[in-house]
Every structure is written in C-alpha cells, then in structure tokens.
Design a protein around this motif. Structure first.
Motif, mmCIF file in Angstrom:
data_model
loop_
_atom_site.group_PDB
_atom_site.id
_atom_site.type_symbol
_atom_site.label_atom_id
_atom_site.label_comp_id
_atom_site.label_asym_id
_atom_site.label_seq_id
_atom_site.Cartn_x
_atom_site.Cartn_y
_atom_site.Cartn_z
ATOM 1 N N HIS A 785 0.975 -1.492 -0.298
ATOM 2 C CA HIS A 785 -0.101 0.105 0.088
ATOM 3 C C HIS A 785 0.835 0.830 0.190
ATOM 4 O O HIS A 785 2.098 1.326 1.076
ATOM 5 C CB HIS A 785 -0.749 0.426 1.433
ATOM 6 C CG HIS A 785 -1.578 1.463 1.491
ATOM 7 N ND1 HIS A 785 -1.956 2.286 1.805
ATOM 8 C CD2 HIS A 785 -3.688 1.367 0.984
ATOM 9 C CE1 HIS A 785 -2.591 3.322 1.645
ATOM 10 N NE2 HIS A 785 -3.459 2.407 0.606
ATOM 11 N N CYS A 862 -10.156 2.053 4.648
ATOM 12 C CA CYS A 862 -10.236 1.795 2.775
ATOM 13 C C CYS A 862 -10.977 3.362 2.798
ATOM 14 O O CYS A 862 -11.035 4.195 1.792
ATOM 15 C CB CYS A 862 -10.745 0.831 2.810
ATOM 16 S SG CYS A 862 -9.019 -0.306 2.592
ATOM 17 N N ARG A 873 -11.115 -1.711 -5.242
ATOM 18 C CA ARG A 873 -9.953 -1.712 -4.773
ATOM 19 C C ARG A 873 -9.489 -3.335 -3.452
ATOM 20 O O ARG A 873 -8.689 -3.553 -3.461
ATOM 21 C CB ARG A 873 -9.147 -0.713 -4.264
ATOM 22 C CG ARG A 873 -9.427 0.631 -5.135
ATOM 23 C CD ARG A 873 -8.135 1.928 -4.928
ATOM 24 N NE ARG A 873 -8.821 2.982 -5.770
ATOM 25 C CZ ARG A 873 -7.311 3.397 -6.676
ATOM 26 N NH1 ARG A 873 -6.570 2.403 -6.971
ATOM 27 N NH2 ARG A 873 -8.018 4.342 -7.551
ATOM 28 N N PHE A 877 -7.434 -6.124 -4.771
ATOM 29 C CA PHE A 877 -6.117 -6.109 -4.163
ATOM 30 C C PHE A 877 -4.919 -6.450 -4.697
ATOM 31 O O PHE A 877 -4.113 -6.019 -5.180
ATOM 32 C CB PHE A 877 -6.215 -5.612 -2.526
ATOM 33 C CG PHE A 877 -5.057 -5.215 -2.653
ATOM 34 C CD1 PHE A 877 -4.519 -5.375 -1.010
ATOM 35 C CD2 PHE A 877 -4.543 -3.487 -1.907
ATOM 36 C CE1 PHE A 877 -3.049 -5.260 -0.679
ATOM 37 C CE2 PHE A 877 -3.997 -2.360 -1.547
ATOM 38 C CZ PHE A 877 -3.242 -3.801 -0.630
ATOM 39 N N HIS A 883 -4.133 -1.651 -9.840
ATOM 40 C CA HIS A 883 -2.213 -0.544 -10.543
ATOM 41 C C HIS A 883 -2.371 0.293 -11.413
ATOM 42 O O HIS A 883 -2.444 -0.326 -12.582
ATOM 43 C CB HIS A 883 -1.109 -1.372 -10.036
ATOM 44 C CG HIS A 883 -1.583 -2.110 -8.074
ATOM 45 N ND1 HIS A 883 -1.087 -1.088 -7.514
ATOM 46 C CD2 HIS A 883 -1.761 -3.440 -8.016
ATOM 47 C CE1 HIS A 883 -1.342 -1.901 -6.181
ATOM 48 N NE2 HIS A 883 -1.912 -3.563 -7.037
ATOM 49 N N TYR A 889 -4.378 7.449 -4.570
ATOM 50 C CA TYR A 889 -5.260 7.929 -3.346
ATOM 51 C C TYR A 889 -5.598 9.402 -3.796
ATOM 52 O O TYR A 889 -5.518 10.700 -3.127
ATOM 53 C CB TYR A 889 -4.249 7.602 -2.794
ATOM 54 C CG TYR A 889 -3.042 8.240 -2.163
ATOM 55 C CD1 TYR A 889 -2.655 9.598 -2.132
ATOM 56 C CD2 TYR A 889 -2.168 7.307 -3.193
ATOM 57 C CE1 TYR A 889 -1.195 9.833 -2.118
ATOM 58 C CE2 TYR A 889 -0.395 7.534 -3.441
ATOM 59 C CZ TYR A 889 -0.489 8.699 -2.962
ATOM 60 O OH TYR A 889 1.039 8.524 -3.093
#
Length: 890
Positions: A785, A862, A873, A877, A883, A889
């Motif tokens: 993350h 989250c 997501r 994940f 990605h 974010y």
C-alpha cells in the motif's frame, strides 16, 4: 435308779471303817468317786470312752460317769483326748501353779481345776460348777496363765476389747463354742474351750489355716474365700528364698503364710504381737526387697512400713500412705496411666515433703505410662502396660548403690530394652554427641526421662517456633543452631527450607504433620539419618511426591545422555538422588528449595530454568533460543477468564508455585511446563501438543478456529514439516507456523521470514504466499500500500464497524502512523470471521472467504480515503489490474 444301784453295790463292798464314815456323814454320793471299782455291766457298753480300771483322782475316774453315755457329756467333752486342756502332764519347773490348784505327782489332772467339794457353782451355773474358783470372765484361766493375760504382750482381753466386738462376730464366737463377757468382751474362753476344743491348744477353731483369727478379724483377712486387696494374703506358699528357719524358731506356722506366721497371741513383746520386730519381719519372706533398708525409701528407718502396711492398707500393694488430692491432680496433668503410678506419685508430686524433706517430682514433661508394649520385654508391665515400676524397682537399684535411682538395669541397657530400634544411634552421628560428658549412644545426650525441658523428652531448651511447626523441629533446632552443639549443620539460607507443620500426605512416614522427624530418624546410623534412602532414586522424596517421578524424562539427568555431568557432580547426584539435581531440603540457594545458583531473569521461571538451560550449563543442548514464548505477563481482568478456562496455572512470583485462587501470578515457564513429568513426559508440558495442539489452544481459543481451514496443514499437506523438521501431524496444528521455543522470528514463527516487503507483518504471509513458498498456488504479487505522504489511522469512532489493524514496519500494532499489511484485512486463524459460527465451506474464487476480518468495508480505513471506490480496490487488491502509474489516492 442308776445312782441308787451303784450306791447299794458300793455299800456291800466297803470296809468297816468306810461304812462307819458313811453312816456318820450320810453322804452317799461320795462313794461314787471314792471307790476303786469296775462295773461289769459297763464293759459291754459301746459308748464307753475307756475300759481301764479306775483309781481315785485319776482322770478316768471322772470319765466313769462323764464317758459319753449321757447326752450332756457328749456336748461337754467334744475334743476329749485330742483338743481338751491337757492332763497327766508334768508342769514345767518355771511354771508356778497358784495355791489351791493341786497336782498329782507333779502332773496336771482333772482335780487341778475341778473338785466336787467346792461350794462354787450350782446346777443353775453350769459354766463353772465344781470348779476350784469361779471362772467368771476366765478368772480361773488367768489364775494359772497370768502371763498370757498381761496387757501389751498378749492378745487383748476384757476391757481392752470393750465395745470392739460386733454383734455378728459375737454370734459366730458363741456358735463355735467360745464365750464372751456380758459386755461382749473377749476372754480366754473366746478362743479356748477346755473340753470342747476343735483344734490344738484347746482352740474352738484351727489356727494353722487362720480360721480362728478370721472369726473376729475378717476385715484383716485376704484369702481366696474372702478377697480383700487391702490386707496381706494368707493361705499362700512361702516365696522362694524365705527365711523359714527363723519362723520355726519362733514356733510360727510355716506350712503356709497364715496369721500366726507373723503374729503370736501370747507373750510377744513386739508391736502388734509380731514374731520379730516389724523392721525385720517383712524381709524374712521378701528377701529380694531387703536392700530397701539401705536406700532413700527407708524413710525415718521404718523399713517396709515406710510405704506398706499388712492390714487395712490405703491403696493397692498394701500401700500405707494416704494419697493426697494433689497427687491425683498431678497424675492427671502428666497423664500418668500406669497401674501403680499413683502410689509413687503419692510422695513424688510437686512441693511434697516427707519428714520435713522435699521429695523430688518427675516434672510436667516425663516418660509416658499407661501404654501397652507390643514386643515382649523382660520388664514388669502391670496389666500389660508401662508403669513407673516398669523401669524403677522401688526397693533397690540394679547396682545396689544406696543413692541409686532405683533403676532395674543400667541406664542405656534399660532404654534399649524397649527402644531396640533406637539402639542404632550408637553407630550413627548422634551417638557421638558430647561424648566427653555422655557415654557413646547415651540417650541422655538428648533426652531427659523426667523433668524434660521440651517435647519428646528433650534435654535441651529451645526457643519459640512457629505454631505450625511440630515441637520436634524446635528440639532439632536447639542443637542445629549457630550457637548450638551442631553448629556445623545449621540453617544458613535466607530462603525457606522444606516446609514443616503441613499435613503429611502419606502414612508411610511418621507424624500427622510434616516435621524433621518425618524424613529423619535421629536414632539411625543410615546416611544423613534418613528413614528411606535417597541414593540414586530419591525414594524418600517420592514417598510423598508420588506424582513427581523423573523416570523417563529429560530431567532424569543421571540417565540423560544429552546432559554433561562432571565426575564430582555425578557422584553428588548419585549420593543425594535424582531430585537433588534441582532441589535440596536444607539451605536452598533460592525459592522452591532450589539447589543451584539461580540465573538472571525477570521471572522465577527464568531464574530457575536458565540455571541449567544456558550456555556452559548442564542443559546447554536444550536452549529456548532468541525467539521464545513470552513470559512475565501479569494476568489482568481481561485475560483472567482465559487462564481459568485453560486450567493452566499462573506462577506466584513470591513462592515460585502455581498461584492459588485470589493470588497474583504471571505467565511463566511453569505455566506450560510441569518440570517433573506432565502429560507429555518427553517435553515436560502440562498438555500434549499432538493433533489439535491442546496446550496452545487452551489459552489461544480464538486461534484454535484455524483447525479445518486452509491453514490447517495437516489437511492441506500431509507429512508437512515445520522449520524444526518435525511433522505437523505429530507436533500439532499450530506448529505449521509457530513453535514455542527456538523460533525463527517474532510471533514464534517456525520458518525463516523472507524479506519481500519492508513490513514484517506482510512478510510472514508472503513467505508462504510466494512462488517458492508453501502456498505457491496462491501467490500474491501485489502486496503493498502506498506510504508516501499518507498517514493511516485506525481510530474507534461512532458508526465504525469491524477490526482494521495497522502495523509499524517491525510488526508492532499501532492506532496511528502505521501501515496497512496483510493482517489488516486478514485474520490468518479464522477462515471468515463473520462466518465463524457456521461450518467452513470454502467457495473457490470467493475472496470474501479467505480469512477476511470483515464481510464488507463499512467503516473501514479504506473508505476513509477511497470512498466507494474502496470496494473495487478491496476486491482486486492482489492483482495488477488495480494499479496504474497514477496513484489512486490522488
């Protein structure tokens, strides 16, 4: 008619002179006695007492009428020729016959006492008719036998017996033919009857079997027919060694012990009419007791009379002394229970004096009496029980010393007679106590039979001890003290020694409470004075601690090849037993009787266990490693219930033992391990670990839900081995990932952790979930993350749901400033927390069942940043699809 015929025949035969005299006197009856004649008619009579010719003044002259042919004669002459007053007997020269009592040729005859010419008597006074002197109150008897009536040297008569004869006794005397005065006083004729005697000496009863004496003196008699222990027995054989010759010299009865053996009725000057002075009389028969005259028991020179009396004794054994109430009180205090003890205590009680001199008592702590003796001993046991007279002979000492202590044997021999097993003390270390003062093996080195100063008849005074401790411990410590006789063997440790005063769990060792004497026999010669040996196997210890045998366990260090022992240490352990590898009952180095120097550590478990389980120590091959199960954590309200449910103990750090209810304790080595055996004797753990790992899951109940999941490697991969090379099937479900000791990393991790990310928590998971890992069929390729410019918070707030932990890089859980790791979303022990109550039914491809902490993202961290996009997501994940080059974010 009979008399008339006799008179007529006599007249025809007399001479002229006699005829003249008869005519002149007209006393025809005179011819009956004054004629030499023989009636032919009488020769044929079967009732005649004699057939001899009669001569004047001969006794047979009297019998010519008093021959038994008349009823009166038969009653009057019952003992004739056998037990009557003697006639035809020469009077001794020294016997003075009073005037008026004639003899015939120097001999007694009927006419000595009787004469028909006397005016004494009449038909109304038959008791003394035709007697030369009225025999009122035996006056006629006393006239001749004056010496037999003198006061003080003869049996008392007349006024000496006034008001002393009971009516029933008087009746017995009269029935036997004896006579008393009108006032029931004793006279000569109370015992003697001149013509009615039934025994020798013209007595109304036999004297040789004490019958005559018993008529009046019934209260002084002790026979089979009339038992009375307060009097000397009669009808008994003389004891062996009795001086019968002296009794014979005194003309006493010697066929058996009777009244007249010791007493004489006439002309005896000794007190109580005894044949010799009382001081000498008793020892004629009781020869073994004559030594008493030379001892302290010969009080005021009274010999046997100091303590005994032959008649009307105050107690048993013919005791003459009055037993005071103080003696009975004293006997109760010292619990004297022997049959004869009270006799001894009648003098030997506190503050007692005899003849102005104080008599020693036996003290309040003295040898017990009144108890039975199982084994046969050659000592007196009245009623089969111990008594004062068992050890003491009140008449003399074994060594015949006047100042002796009246012992029956030499002191040591006397003690060992009963205490045979204690005789071994002579060969042991206690046999050498103070040998300058005491003989070898002398009981007096430690004990006082009388006036002891402490329990167990202690000779020494010892200080106050705990009320929980038995008195014997103070007895031992009186010598085993820095200032005591055994100062080379004293308690020096500041730590508690083997407990005493607690309940004895076995009947194989003495005492209801544990004391020094429970394990030690002070009288033996065995090693360390132990009742049961400890050499090699610690058998003594295991007598009580039955569930703590080390046989077959790693802690049996003498038989454990992985333990290196020096020659000296091996010899020491062999001598002191297996238990001595860790424990010692005396002078321990630490708590729980620890025999070794304790190691450093924050808990008792570390200090004890690490004293061996450390490099250079005995158990250096069994170390716990850098990563080991944590200990030292106090039990709080939060986890107390978990501990109670697990039934694993927490350890009280003050005592080193499992904490009792209400006590404070911590997790320690002893929580999981039972160092003496345990359910798993090889690992010395309290529960086994095989299968479902019950030892681990008894506390970690939530984590036990891993059983049956994809993380249960027993199901997923058979013969799976952990990092120690042990099969999970044998070491339990938890061992697939964790080991309690010698782990590869934190969390007791069983494998080496790969450095895949810079977050330790994620690396635990990725070590397996990688291409070369155990879970290579479930590889995670995207696992981080973003951390740049991001501060992740996991704060409780209203409306928030579920548990979303975050961690620092080294794996510490925090509430703010941490990172999202695998464990943020996953709980590796629970397949699906929201389904934890339902049976596990994994659905392939359904990520929501993959050990997820929560069913959805409501209130999660989250959503805090990603809003609704977090759901997408969250689901994807672990794949590259989510990605992009542009951080999401932003």
């Amino acid at each position: 008619m009979r008399k008339s015929l006799v008179v007529l025949l006599t007249i025809l035969a007399v001479t002229n002179t006699a005829e003249a005299k008869l005519k002149k006197s007209m006393k025809k009856e005179c011819l009956i006695c004054h004629e030499n004649w023989l009636l032919e008619a009488k020769l044929k009579s079967p009732k005649l007492l004699t057939r001899q010719s009669l001569t004047a003044t001969d006794k047979l002259m009297c019998l010519s009428c008093h021959d038994g042919s008349m009823a009166d004669d038969r009653l009057t002459f019952l003992g004739f020729n056998h037990f009557s007053h003697p006639v035809d007997k020469e009077v001794p020269e020294d016997f003075k016959i009073p005037k008026g009592f004639p003899l015939k040729k120097g001999k007694l005859y009927c006419g000595t006492c009787h004469t028909p010419h006397t005016e004494t008597g009449s038909e109304k006074k038959l008791d003394y008719t035709f007697m030369r002197k009225p025999n009122v109150n035996s006056a006629l008897c006393i006239a001749c036998h004056k010496e037999n009536s003198e006061h003080g040297i003869n049996h008392p008569i007349l006024e000496d017996t006034n008001n002393k004869i009971k009516l029933e006794v008087a009746e017995k005397v009269k029935n036997l033919g004896g006579k008393l005065t009108k006032e029931n006083e004793v006279t000569c004729e109370s015992c003697h009857s001149a013509h009615k005697g039934k025994a020798e000496k013209a007595l109304i009863e036999r004297i040789d079997n004490s019958n005559l004496c018993s008529v009046c003196h019934m209260e002084n008699v002790n026979s089979k027919e009339h038992p009375n222990f307060r009097n000397h027995p009669i009808h008994k054989k003389f004891p062996k060694g009795a001086d019968v010759a002296l009794f014979k010299e005194k003309k006493a009865i010697t066929k058996s012990v009777e009244c007249m053996t010791c007493h004489k009725v006439h002309r005896e000057e000794n007190k109580h009419l005894v044949v010799i002075p009382e001081k000498e009389l008793c020892i004629l028969c009781h020869t073994d007791q004559k030594w008493v005259n030379k001892t302290k028991h010969n009080i005021a020179g009274n010999s046997c009379k100091s303590c005994h009396t032959p008649h009307k004794a105050k107690g048993k054994n013919l005791w003459s002394r009055t037993i005071p109430e103080e003696a009975y009180d004293y006997a109760s205090i010292i619990e004297a229970g022997g049959r004869d003890d009270i006799l001894c205590l009648s003098c030997h009680y506190p503050q007692s004096t005899v003849n102005g001199k104080e008599v020693p008592d036996v003290g309040t702590l003295t040898h017990s009496t009144g108890k039975g003796v199982k084994e046969k001993v050659h000592l007196p046991l009245p009623d089969g029980k111990l008594s004062c007279t068992t050890c003491h002979d009140p008449h003399h000492s074994f060594d015949k010393k006047p100042k002796g202590k009246f012992l029956r044997k030499e002191k040591l021999e006397l003690c060992y007679t009963c205490h045979k097993e204690e005789a071994e003390v002579k060969e042991g270390p206690h046999g050498e106590i103070d040998k300058k003062k005491w003989k070898k093996g002398d009981c007096g080195a430690c004990h006082n039979v009388h006036k002891a100063k402490g329990g167990y008849l202690s000779r020494v005074v010892y200080g106050e001890i705990s009320p929980m401790e038995p008195p014997v411990d103070g007895f031992c410590l009186a010598c085993h003290d820095p200032e005591g006789m055994a100062k080379h063997k004293v308690k020096q440790s500041v730590f508690n020694e083997h407990p005493v005063g607690v309940d004895n769990p076995t009947n194989k060792l003495p005492g209801k409470k544990i004391s020094c004497a429970t394990c030690h026999d002070p009288h033996t010669h065995k090693e360390e004075l132990l009742r049961i040996p400890v050499r090699n196997d610690s058998k003594l210890c295991l007598t009580c601690h039955t569930d703590q045998s080390l046989d077959g366990t790693p802690h049996d260090v003498l038989n454990n090849p992985n333990v290196n022992l020096s020659k000296e240490e091996k010899e020491k352990l062999t001598k002191n037993g297996k238990c001595s590898a860790c424990h010692t009952p005396h002078n321990p180095e630490f708590k729980v009787l620890w025999a070794r120097k304790p190691s450093r550590g924050k808990t008792i478990g570390e200090k004890l266990c690490f004293s061996c389980h450390a490099k250079g120590k005995m158990a250096e091959k069994a170390l716990i490693g850098e990563h080991s199960h944590p200990i030292g954590k106090e039990v709080t309200e939060k986890n107390i219930k978990m501990i109670e449910n697990s039934k694993l103990p927490i350890i009280n750090q003050m005592t080193g033992h499992p904490a009792k209810k209400g006590e404070i304790g911590v997790f320690d080595c002893g929580t999981c391990h039972e160092p003496h055996n345990g359910a798993d004797r090889k690992r010395l753990i309290r529960y086994v670990v095989e299968g479902d790992s019950p030892l681990c899951t008894s506390c970690h109940t939530q984590q036990s839900k891993v059983i049956g999941t994809d993380h249960d490697m027993r199901v997923v991969k058979k013969n799976f081995k952990n990092s120690l090379g042990k099969e999970v099937l044998k070491d339990g479900v938890c061992s697939a990932c964790h080991v309690p000791h010698r782990a590869e990393d934190d969390l007791l991790w069983a494998f080496k952790v790969k450095e895949i990310t810079d977050n330790r928590m994620s690396n635990y998971c990725l070590t397996c979930h990688s291409k070369e890992g155990t879970a290579k069929e479930k590889v995670v390729t995207e696992y981080y993350h973003p951390k740049k410019d991001v501060i992740v918070k996991n704060l409780d707030r209203p409306g928030r749901a579920g548990d979303w932990p975050i961690f620092t890089q080294n794996g510490k859980r925090v509430s703010i400033g941490g990172e999202i790791a695998c464990e943020t979303c996953h709980e590796p022990h629970i397949w699906s927390k929201w389904q934890e109550k339902a049976p596990r039914k994994p659905v392939e491809g359904n990520a929501l069942n993959s050990f997820l902490r929560n069913r959805d993202l409501k209130g999660s961290i989250c959503v805090d940043c990603h809003g609704l996009d977090a759901l997408y997501r969250y689901k994807l994940f672990h794949t590259e699809k989510v990605h992009s080059e542009k951080p999401s974010y932003k």
